[in-house]
Design a protein around this motif. Structure first.
Motif, PDB file in Angstrom:
ATOM      1  N   GLU A   1       3.364  10.329 -11.243  1.00 37.74           N
ATOM      2  CA  GLU A   1       3.042  11.513 -11.375  1.00 37.74           C
ATOM      3  C   GLU A   1       4.066  12.743 -11.200  1.00 37.74           C
ATOM      4  N   ARG A   2       5.100  12.343 -11.079  1.00 39.29           N
ATOM      5  CA  ARG A   2       6.525  13.683 -11.166  1.00 39.29           C
ATOM      6  C   ARG A   2       5.851  14.659  -9.673  1.00 39.29           C
ATOM      7  N   ARG A   3       5.766  14.211  -8.910  1.00 40.99           N
ATOM      8  CA  ARG A   3       5.194  14.884  -7.706  1.00 40.99           C
ATOM      9  C   ARG A   3       5.703  14.673  -6.146  1.00 40.99           C
ATOM     10  N   LYS A   4       5.956  15.965  -5.411  1.00 42.66           N
ATOM     11  CA  LYS A   4       7.218  15.488  -4.472  1.00 42.66           C
ATOM     12  C   LYS A   4       6.104  14.690  -3.400  1.00 42.66           C
ATOM     13  N   LEU A   5       5.944  13.946  -2.430  1.00 41.41           N
ATOM     14  CA  LEU A   5       6.392  13.048  -1.441  1.00 41.41           C
ATOM     15  C   LEU A   5       6.034  14.253  -0.445  1.00 41.41           C
ATOM     16  N   ILE A   6       5.390  13.915   0.178  1.00 44.83           N
ATOM     17  CA  ILE A   6       4.663  14.272   1.941  1.00 44.83           C
ATOM     18  C   ILE A   6       4.031  13.646   2.211  1.00 44.83           C
ATOM     19  N   ARG A   7       4.726  12.843   3.627  1.00 46.05           N
ATOM     20  CA  ARG A   7       4.042  11.981   4.122  1.00 46.05           C
ATOM     21  C   ARG A   7       3.975  11.877   5.660  1.00 46.05           C
ATOM     22  N   LEU A   8       2.462  11.831   6.492  1.00 45.15           N
ATOM     23  CA  LEU A   8       2.071  11.544   7.526  1.00 45.15           C
ATOM     24  C   LEU A   8       1.847  10.479   8.159  1.00 45.15           C
ATOM     25  N   GLN A   9       2.678  10.527   8.697  1.00 45.82           N
ATOM     26  CA  GLN A   9       2.992   8.757   9.523  1.00 45.82           C
ATOM     27  C   GLN A   9       1.688   8.736  11.288  1.00 45.82           C
ATOM     28  N   CYS A  10       0.736   7.672  11.096  1.00 50.16           N
ATOM     29  CA  CYS A  10      -0.134   7.662  11.908  1.00 50.16           C
ATOM     30  C   CYS A  10      -0.267   7.325  12.897  1.00 50.16           C
ATOM     31  N   TYR A  11      -0.391   7.261  14.516  1.00 49.05           N
ATOM     32  CA  TYR A  11       0.039   6.658  15.257  1.00 49.05           C
ATOM     33  C   TYR A  11      -1.263   7.435  16.885  1.00 49.05           C
ATOM     34  N   GLU A  12      -1.092   6.106  17.633  1.00 51.54           N
ATOM     35  CA  GLU A  12      -2.307   6.435  18.316  1.00 51.54           C
ATOM     36  C   GLU A  12      -2.006   8.412  18.982  1.00 51.54           C
ATOM     37  N   GLY A  13      -2.560   8.886  19.051  1.00 50.32           N
ATOM     38  CA  GLY A  13      -2.283   9.832  20.525  1.00 50.32           C
ATOM     39  C   GLY A  13      -2.026  10.979  19.342  1.00 50.32           C
TER      40      GLY A  13
ATOM     41  N   LYS B   1       1.117  -1.266  -0.119  1.00 46.05           N
ATOM     42  CA  LYS B   1       0.239  -0.288  -0.236  1.00 46.05           C
ATOM     43  C   LYS B   1       0.555   1.445  -0.443  1.00 46.05           C
ATOM     44  N   THR B   2       1.982   2.048   0.958  1.00 45.39           N
ATOM     45  CA  THR B   2       2.283   2.848   0.920  1.00 45.39           C
ATOM     46  C   THR B   2       3.514   2.794  -0.225  1.00 45.39           C
ATOM     47  N   HIS B   3       4.462   1.468  -0.701  1.00 47.44           N
ATOM     48  CA  HIS B   3       5.222   1.162  -1.316  1.00 47.44           C
ATOM     49  C   HIS B   3       3.757   2.276  -3.055  1.00 47.44           C
ATOM     50  N   LEU B   4       2.847   1.429  -3.576  1.00 45.91           N
ATOM     51  CA  LEU B   4       2.354   1.966  -4.122  1.00 45.91           C
ATOM     52  C   LEU B   4       2.386   3.767  -4.538  1.00 45.91           C
ATOM     53  N   ALA B   5       1.528   4.029  -3.046  1.00 44.88           N
ATOM     54  CA  ALA B   5       1.742   5.388  -2.804  1.00 44.88           C
ATOM     55  C   ALA B   5       2.916   6.361  -3.336  1.00 44.88           C
ATOM     56  N   ILE B   6       4.327   5.584  -3.160  1.00 45.01           N
ATOM     57  CA  ILE B   6       5.624   6.093  -3.058  1.00 45.01           C
ATOM     58  C   ILE B   6       5.478   6.162  -4.772  1.00 45.01           C
TER      59      ILE B   6
END
Length: 292
Positions: free
Chosen positions: A58-70, A47-52
């Motif tokens: 698409e020649r776009r900069k990747l901005i990643r938010l890693q979610c976690y509890e809290g 799933k994550t590899h697909l987004a990357i």
């Protein structure tokens, strides 16, 4: 933007990600409709590899938010630079208080987190909200404005609307379900473990110097392992690691009776390794009976 699902699939393949046409079609429609894509499935299916790969295609900069509890808005959207605000107060004159009070909560003191960074970006970006299921329902509700209208609201500054329409990808390992409100705003994609033929293609592309016979044996072996009641089933990346490990040890086939040390590459929990070792003895005995 790519003009067809097939073209999108080919672009992803060039970035090292193999995708079937059905999934490529759904993803293509999500991009065409400018809607967020919610990608769900077991851990390790890509799933994550697909987004990357999509960001690269698409020649776009990747901005990643890693979610976690809290996780809250101060880590996901914005925060204030309190040290800089305090310094400004210390340098201020007492009779300037009204003016200072207004300036303290201006963009000069704003710290942009991933969500705000993606909204304010002048260049096209892909926002990956990874493992959303690890966050709580309050944070999920907070995302609805961004997902529906590509904007966010900061009480001290007002509403900030997207400048470059980021592609938004959310992923989930299905540890909890999401609200209808969130699902309604997204195009849904479900990824599962690949078919034998597709995993063989993935393995051949990632480790091109393996023999066709070894590629098939590795994929057939991993497929059998995934049918066992394990705590964590091996992912595609782990099957690639397993194949590379066989290559490093100069093994040209998967020998059930001689996988010492190799199972630790494929599995991540000791009890899973023990369970597989027991099953290997049975598989090896069955194989010898068939050969006799």
């Amino acid at each position: 933007m790519h003009t067809s699902p097939g073209e999108l699939a080919q672009a992803l393949k060039q970035e090292g990600y193999m995708i079937d046409l059905e999934t490529a079609t759904t993803l293509f429609l999500g991009l065409y409709l400018k809607k967020p894509c919610l990608i769900e499935g077991p851990a390790g299916v890509g799933k994550t590899h697909l987004a990357i790969a999509l960001a690269k295609a698409e020649r776009r900069k990747l901005i990643r938010l890693q979610c976690y509890e809290g996780l809250d808005i101060t880590k996901a959207l914005y925060d204030w630079n309190y040290a800089k605000q305090l310094l400004r107060l210390q340098l201020a004159k007492t009779d300037d208080w009204e003016k200072i009070k207004l300036n303290l909560f201006s963009e000069e003191f704003l710290l942009a987190r991933p969500l705000l960074e993606s909204i304010r970006s002048e260049e096209p970006v892909l926002l990956l909200i990874d493992e959303l299921d690890k966050s709580d329902e309050e944070f999920e509700s907070f995302l609805l404005e961004l997902l529906a209208e590509q904007q966010v609201t900061i009480p001290e500054l007002g509403t900030i609307t997207s400048k470059a329409n980021p592609i938004v990808i959310l992923t989930s390992n299905n540890s909890r379900d999401f609200s209808d409100a969130l699902r309604r705003r997204c195009i849904h994609i479900y990824l599962t473990y690949p078919t034998l033929e597709r995993e063989m293609s993935i393995l051949s592309s990632q480790v091109p110097d393996l023999t066709e016979q070894l590629v098939q044996e590795v994929c057939e072996f991993v497929a059998k392992v995934r049918k066992l009641p394990l705590q964590k089933l091996p992912s595609v990346s782990e099957s690639i690691d397993f194949a590379c490990a066989l290559k490093a040890l100069q093994k040209d086939k998967v020998n059930y009776s001689n996988l010492m040390g190799l199972l630790n590459v494929l599995l991540k929990y000791p009890k899973d390794i023990v369970k597989l070792e027991e099953r290997l003895k049975k598989w090896d005995s069955e194989l010898k009976v068939r050969m006799d």
